[in-house]
Design a protein around this motif. Structure first.
Motif, PDB file in Angstrom:
ATOM      1  N   HIS A   8       0.806  -1.229   0.000  1.00 37.92           N
ATOM      2  CA  HIS A   8       0.000   0.000   0.000  1.00 37.92           C
ATOM      3  C   HIS A   8       0.834   1.271   0.000  1.00 37.92           C
ATOM      4  O   HIS A   8       0.271   2.372  -0.046  1.00 37.92           O
ATOM      5  CB  HIS A   8      -0.959  -0.001   1.200  1.00 37.92           C
ATOM      6  CG  HIS A   8      -2.080  -0.987   1.063  1.00 37.92           C
ATOM      7  ND1 HIS A   8      -3.208  -0.725   0.313  1.00 37.92           N
ATOM      8  CD2 HIS A   8      -2.242  -2.234   1.571  1.00 37.92           C
ATOM      9  CE1 HIS A   8      -4.025  -1.771   0.372  1.00 37.92           C
ATOM     10  NE2 HIS A   8      -3.458  -2.694   1.112  1.00 37.92           N
ATOM     11  N   GLY A   9       2.161   1.140   0.031  1.00 35.86           N
ATOM     12  CA  GLY A   9       3.026   2.310  -0.032  1.00 35.86           C
ATOM     13  C   GLY A   9       3.433   2.820   1.330  1.00 35.86           C
ATOM     14  O   GLY A   9       2.672   2.717   2.301  1.00 35.86           O
ATOM     15  N   GLN A  35       3.575   5.709   2.497  1.00 31.98           N
ATOM     16  CA  GLN A  35       2.702   6.763   2.990  1.00 31.98           C
ATOM     17  C   GLN A  35       1.225   6.403   2.802  1.00 31.98           C
ATOM     18  O   GLN A  35       0.361   7.282   2.805  1.00 31.98           O
ATOM     19  CB  GLN A  35       3.002   8.081   2.260  1.00 31.98           C
ATOM     20  CG  GLN A  35       4.415   8.592   2.490  1.00 31.98           C
ATOM     21  CD  GLN A  35       4.671   8.940   3.941  1.00 31.98           C
ATOM     22  OE1 GLN A  35       3.866   9.628   4.573  1.00 31.98           O
ATOM     23  NE2 GLN A  35       5.789   8.485   4.479  1.00 31.98           N
ATOM     24  N   GLN A  54      -0.246   5.535   0.218  1.00 28.72           N
ATOM     25  CA  GLN A  54      -0.731   6.214  -0.985  1.00 28.72           C
ATOM     26  C   GLN A  54      -1.229   5.236  -2.051  1.00 28.72           C
ATOM     27  O   GLN A  54      -1.744   5.660  -3.081  1.00 28.72           O
ATOM     28  CB  GLN A  54       0.380   7.090  -1.572  1.00 28.72           C
ATOM     29  CG  GLN A  54       1.482   6.323  -2.315  1.00 28.72           C
ATOM     30  CD  GLN A  54       2.603   5.813  -1.409  1.00 28.72           C
ATOM     31  OE1 GLN A  54       2.423   5.709  -0.202  1.00 28.72           O
ATOM     32  NE2 GLN A  54       3.749   5.496  -1.987  1.00 28.72           N
ATOM     33  N   ASN A  72      -0.674   1.704  -4.659  1.00 35.87           N
ATOM     34  CA  ASN A  72       0.291   1.368  -5.703  1.00 35.87           C
ATOM     35  C   ASN A  72      -0.468   0.746  -6.872  1.00 35.87           C
ATOM     36  O   ASN A  72      -0.918  -0.391  -6.790  1.00 35.87           O
ATOM     37  CB  ASN A  72       1.332   0.386  -5.155  1.00 35.87           C
ATOM     38  CG  ASN A  72       2.460   0.118  -6.137  1.00 35.87           C
ATOM     39  OD1 ASN A  72       2.258   0.032  -7.348  1.00 35.87           O
ATOM     40  ND2 ASN A  72       3.669  -0.043  -5.618  1.00 35.87           N
ATOM     41  N   ALA A 115      -5.160   3.386  -2.237  1.00 34.72           N
ATOM     42  CA  ALA A 115      -4.676   4.309  -1.218  1.00 34.72           C
ATOM     43  C   ALA A 115      -5.556   4.145   0.025  1.00 34.72           C
ATOM     44  O   ALA A 115      -6.756   3.886  -0.075  1.00 34.72           O
ATOM     45  CB  ALA A 115      -4.745   5.738  -1.730  1.00 34.72           C
TER      46      ALA A 115
END
Length: 208
Positions: free
Chosen positions: A134-135, A137, A139, A141, A148
């Motif tokens: 999910h990144g 931060q 955010q 992917n 996000a």
């Protein structure tokens, strides 16, 4: 915080007006969704409707198609999923990509309220269990087909995580990515750890 939420809504509505001019057809088709998800796609905690603004178009399109085909919302215990199935049926197949792109172009909402939880514990679990997909931060992917998370309110995040745990989501044979989340939903030992991860996710939400 109230002033921030008010500013976020005002900016969202201004951006909506620009997008309406750019794609009036998609904006008009979204209006039946706005009753629950908000004019700016900011979501509604009381109705259990997640924020949609700024979410990846690819993810939004896939979820709408899942609702329409019965991949998501198939479990009779998933009352909100069943409601969404009925709502998505009002969209023609060819309208779904346009509505998804429209929502993706809206400025992301910032969840209201102050995150409550152990942010250090939440950070540790998030980065070791969730961040790779999910990144860092939260955010999302698009390359990994993950949404996000940072703009979603804590109640919705917890509800969906528990839906994966309980098998309300991620059990349909055509839901490949949902099955991955179903497996990952067992990776947090306690409810407190889940609350801490959610608090950490919300702490990463960036104001406009």
């Amino acid at each position: 915080m109230k002033n921030l939420a008010r500013l976020t809504l005002v900016m969202s509505l201004l951006w909506v007006s620009l997008l309406v001019q750019a794609d009036p057809d998609a904006a008009a088709k979204y209006q039946s969704c706005a009753v629950c998800h908000g004019e700016g796609g900011q979501g509604n905690v009381e109705l259990g409707a997640p924020a949609l603004a700024g979410q990846g178009a690819q993810y939004l399109e896939r979820q709408l198609q899942y609702f329409k085909s019965g991949v998501r919302g198939a479990d009779p215990r998933d009352t909100q999923g069943l409601q969404m199935q009925a709502m998505v049926d009002t969209l023609a197949d060819e309208d779904i990509p346009a509505v998804a792109a429209y929502l993706s172009g809206l400025p992301p909402a910032v969840p209201a309220g102050v995150p409550k939880g152990d942010l250090k514990n939440g950070n540790n679990y998030y980065q070791s269990k969730c961040g790779a997909c999910h990144g860092g931060q939260a955010q999302g992917n698009s390359g990994l087909n993950t949404p996000a998370l940072s703009m979603l309110n804590g109640i919705y995040l917890k509800q969906q995580f528990q839906s994966f745990q309980q098998g309300l989501r991620g059990t349909h044979p055509e839901d490949k990515y949902g099955r991955q989340m179903k497996m990952m939903s067992s990776s947090l030992p306690t409810d407190k750890d889940l609350d801490d991860v959610i608090a950490y996710i919300q702490s990463m939400a960036k104001p406009l």
